[in-house]
Design a protein around this motif. Structure first.
Motif, PDB file in Angstrom:
ATOM      1  N   MET A   1       0.856  -1.205   0.000  1.00 23.68           N
ATOM      2  CA  MET A   1       0.000   0.000   0.000  1.00 23.68           C
ATOM      3  C   MET A   1       0.885   1.245   0.000  1.00 23.68           C
ATOM      4  SD  MET A   1      -3.109   0.973   2.598  1.00 23.68           S
ATOM      5  CE  MET A   1      -2.082   1.046   4.042  1.00 23.68           C
ATOM      6  N   ASP A   2       0.618   2.152  -0.911  1.00 25.60           N
ATOM      7  CA  ASP A   2       1.402   3.383  -1.024  1.00 25.60           C
ATOM      8  C   ASP A   2       0.874   4.416  -0.035  1.00 25.60           C
ATOM      9  OD1 ASP A   2       2.891   5.523  -1.712  1.00 25.60           O
ATOM     10  OD2 ASP A   2       2.106   5.749  -3.745  1.00 25.60           O
ATOM     11  N   LEU A   3       1.720   4.792   0.947  1.00 23.94           N
ATOM     12  CA  LEU A   3       1.311   5.783   1.943  1.00 23.94           C
ATOM     13  C   LEU A   3       2.177   7.028   1.863  1.00 23.94           C
ATOM     14  CD1 LEU A   3       0.574   3.551   5.062  1.00 23.94           C
ATOM     15  CD2 LEU A   3      -1.053   4.720   3.594  1.00 23.94           C
ATOM     16  N   THR A   4       2.666   7.353   0.652  1.00 24.89           N
ATOM     17  CA  THR A   4       3.456   8.572   0.487  1.00 24.89           C
ATOM     18  C   THR A   4       2.591   9.822   0.643  1.00 24.89           C
ATOM     19  OG1 THR A   4       3.147   8.459  -1.902  1.00 24.89           O
ATOM     20  CG2 THR A   4       5.154   7.463  -0.997  1.00 24.89           C
ATOM     21  N   ASP A   5       1.308   9.714   0.325  1.00 26.93           N
ATOM     22  CA  ASP A   5       0.374  10.843   0.472  1.00 26.93           C
ATOM     23  C   ASP A   5      -0.396  10.664   1.763  1.00 26.93           C
ATOM     24  OD1 ASP A   5      -1.203  13.020   0.154  1.00 26.93           O
ATOM     25  OD2 ASP A   5      -2.183  12.354  -1.686  1.00 26.93           O
ATOM     26  N   ARG A   6      -0.041  11.412   2.779  1.00 27.50           N
ATOM     27  CA  ARG A   6      -0.644  11.253   4.117  1.00 27.50           C
ATOM     28  C   ARG A   6      -1.275  12.582   4.563  1.00 27.50           C
ATOM     29  NH1 ARG A   6       1.315   6.804   7.311  1.00 27.50           N
ATOM     30  NH2 ARG A   6       2.784   5.508   6.128  1.00 27.50           N
ATOM     31  N   PRO A   7      -2.558  12.787   4.319  1.00 28.55           N
ATOM     32  CA  PRO A   7      -3.213  14.028   4.730  1.00 28.55           C
ATOM     33  C   PRO A   7      -3.106  14.317   6.224  1.00 28.55           C
ATOM     34  CG  PRO A   7      -4.592  12.814   3.187  1.00 28.55           C
ATOM     35  CD  PRO A   7      -3.447  11.909   3.550  1.00 28.55           C
ATOM     36  N   ARG A   8      -2.951  13.268   7.039  1.00 25.98           N
ATOM     37  CA  ARG A   8      -2.893  13.484   8.488  1.00 25.98           C
ATOM     38  C   ARG A   8      -1.667  14.284   8.913  1.00 25.98           C
ATOM     39  NH1 ARG A   8      -4.140   8.022  11.723  1.00 25.98           N
ATOM     40  NH2 ARG A   8      -3.379   9.407  13.375  1.00 25.98           N
ATOM     41  N   ARG A   9      -0.660  14.377   8.045  1.00 28.17           N
ATOM     42  CA  ARG A   9       0.518  15.170   8.395  1.00 28.17           C
ATOM     43  C   ARG A   9       0.153  16.628   8.689  1.00 28.17           C
ATOM     44  NH1 ARG A   9       3.450  12.837   3.211  1.00 28.17           N
ATOM     45  NH2 ARG A   9       4.431  10.947   4.040  1.00 28.17           N
ATOM     46  N   LEU A  10      -0.905  17.089   8.043  1.00 26.88           N
ATOM     47  CA  LEU A  10      -1.306  18.498   8.187  1.00 26.88           C
ATOM     48  C   LEU A  10      -2.431  18.683   9.189  1.00 26.88           C
ATOM     49  CD1 LEU A  10      -1.166  19.657   4.457  1.00 26.88           C
ATOM     50  CD2 LEU A  10       0.606  19.816   6.215  1.00 26.88           C
TER      51      LEU A  10
END
Length: 326
Positions: A1-10
């Protein structure tokens, strides 16, 4: 699973406010004020906890209370000492709103908007001159063109008394054009108009009608207020008002019609307003009284959603309650 895009960072506390897309401020809010010419003391409005009718000689003091919270603008509604079939007290020089606005303008620095309609001033409770035998025949309604001159006179009298802006709410065809013409001809061309451009025949108005003593004595308002089923019609109504000179376009009610608020925001280059009406206010209070909801949190979330939908200003009974938080 690709988790490079993590909205929770913001979404962490430090960055969350920096990337927030919508801001709600006390200066976005307009507080309704009810002025009652039939009383010499403040009268609580049972269906709208925290609100009351105030006598004319306390109007300025009431508005000063609003200003102390950080809310800068009020919209004034009047309950007259008498009523008749053509709403004479709506445009009388010594009418309840005219007297109150003179005091408010002289004693406060609030931005004063006035509601321009006849329903609070007519003995039948409709928003204009009704057709003969309308009480017996539900197919009859308000006479559109005969009502325009009365709205024009009312708006002019409000601005002459010191109102900064007028807000026609009767959904009479041509009301903005008639009022714009009346103001311009009276040397009041600088006064802006906030039109109730898309005002729906809504079940959410009940507490307000108690507060302003403006319920129809017979029939309903379906022949002049909008059908809740219609969204495209709101664009037509708003376009007509804009062409006639409306400076601000309002949607009423707010929460059930956020799609309409959003549509008007995309379509028009004028400020968009929304009225977070009495029924919306009352139902949140009722749920909070039962312990089902946190009142401040749901009030804030509700108004934030209205702002997010595209309204630059919001008329709301929560204005004072939320001002400190904002």
């Amino acid at each position: 699973m690709d988790l490079t895009d993590r909205p929770r960072r913001l979404r962490t506390d430090g960055v969350r406010p920096l990337v927030s897309e919508t801001d709600l401020d006390a200066s976005d809010l307009v507080a309704p004020v009810f002025v009652d010419a039939t009383t010499d003391e403040r009268v609580p409005i049972e269906s709208m906890p925290g609100h009351e009718r105030v006598p004319v000689d306390q109007a300025a003091a009431r508005v000063a209370e609003v200003r102390e919270t950080g809310v800068e603008a009020v919209i004034v509604f009047g309950i007259p000492e008498s009523k008749d079939d053509v709403g004479t007290r709506a445009y009388a020089e010594d009418g309840v709103v005219q007297r109150a606005v003179r005091d408010v303008a002289a004693e406060t620095d609030a931005y004063v908007i006035t509601d321009v309609c006849l329903c609070e001033y007519t003995d039948h409770g409709h928003c204009g001159v009704v057709e003969e035998d309308a009480a017996e025949d539900p197919t009859l309604t308000v006479k559109n063109d005969e009502t325009l001159d009365l709205l024009r006179k009312t708006a002019v009298s409000h601005v002459e008394a010191g109102a900064d802006m007028v807000a026609p709410s009767s959904m009479t065809d041509g009301m903005v054009g008639a009022i714009r013409e009346g103001l311009d001809d009276s040397g009041l061309a600088e006064a802006p108009i906030m039109s109730y451009a898309a005002k729906y025949e809504s079940a959410f108005y009940g507490p307000f009608r108690d507060a302003a003593d403006g319920a129809p004595a017979f029939g309903d308002r379906r022949h002049y207020q909008m059908d809740p089923a219609n969204a495209r019609e709101a664009l037509r109504e708003a376009r007509l008002d804009a062409e006639q000179g409306a400076d601000v376009l309002m949607v009423k009610p707010a929460l059930p019609y956020l799609d309409v608020v959003s549509s008007l925001r995309r379509e028009f280059d004028r400020p968009i307003a929304a009225y977070n009406v009495s029924g919306e206010y009352a139902m949140l209070h009722a749920a909070a009284d039962r312990g089902w909801l946190d009142l401040e949190e749901v009030a804030y979330e509700s108004l934030l959603s209205v702002k997010r939908a595209g309204a630059e200003l919001i008329v709301t009974y929560f204005a004072e309650d939320l001002a400190d938080r904002l």
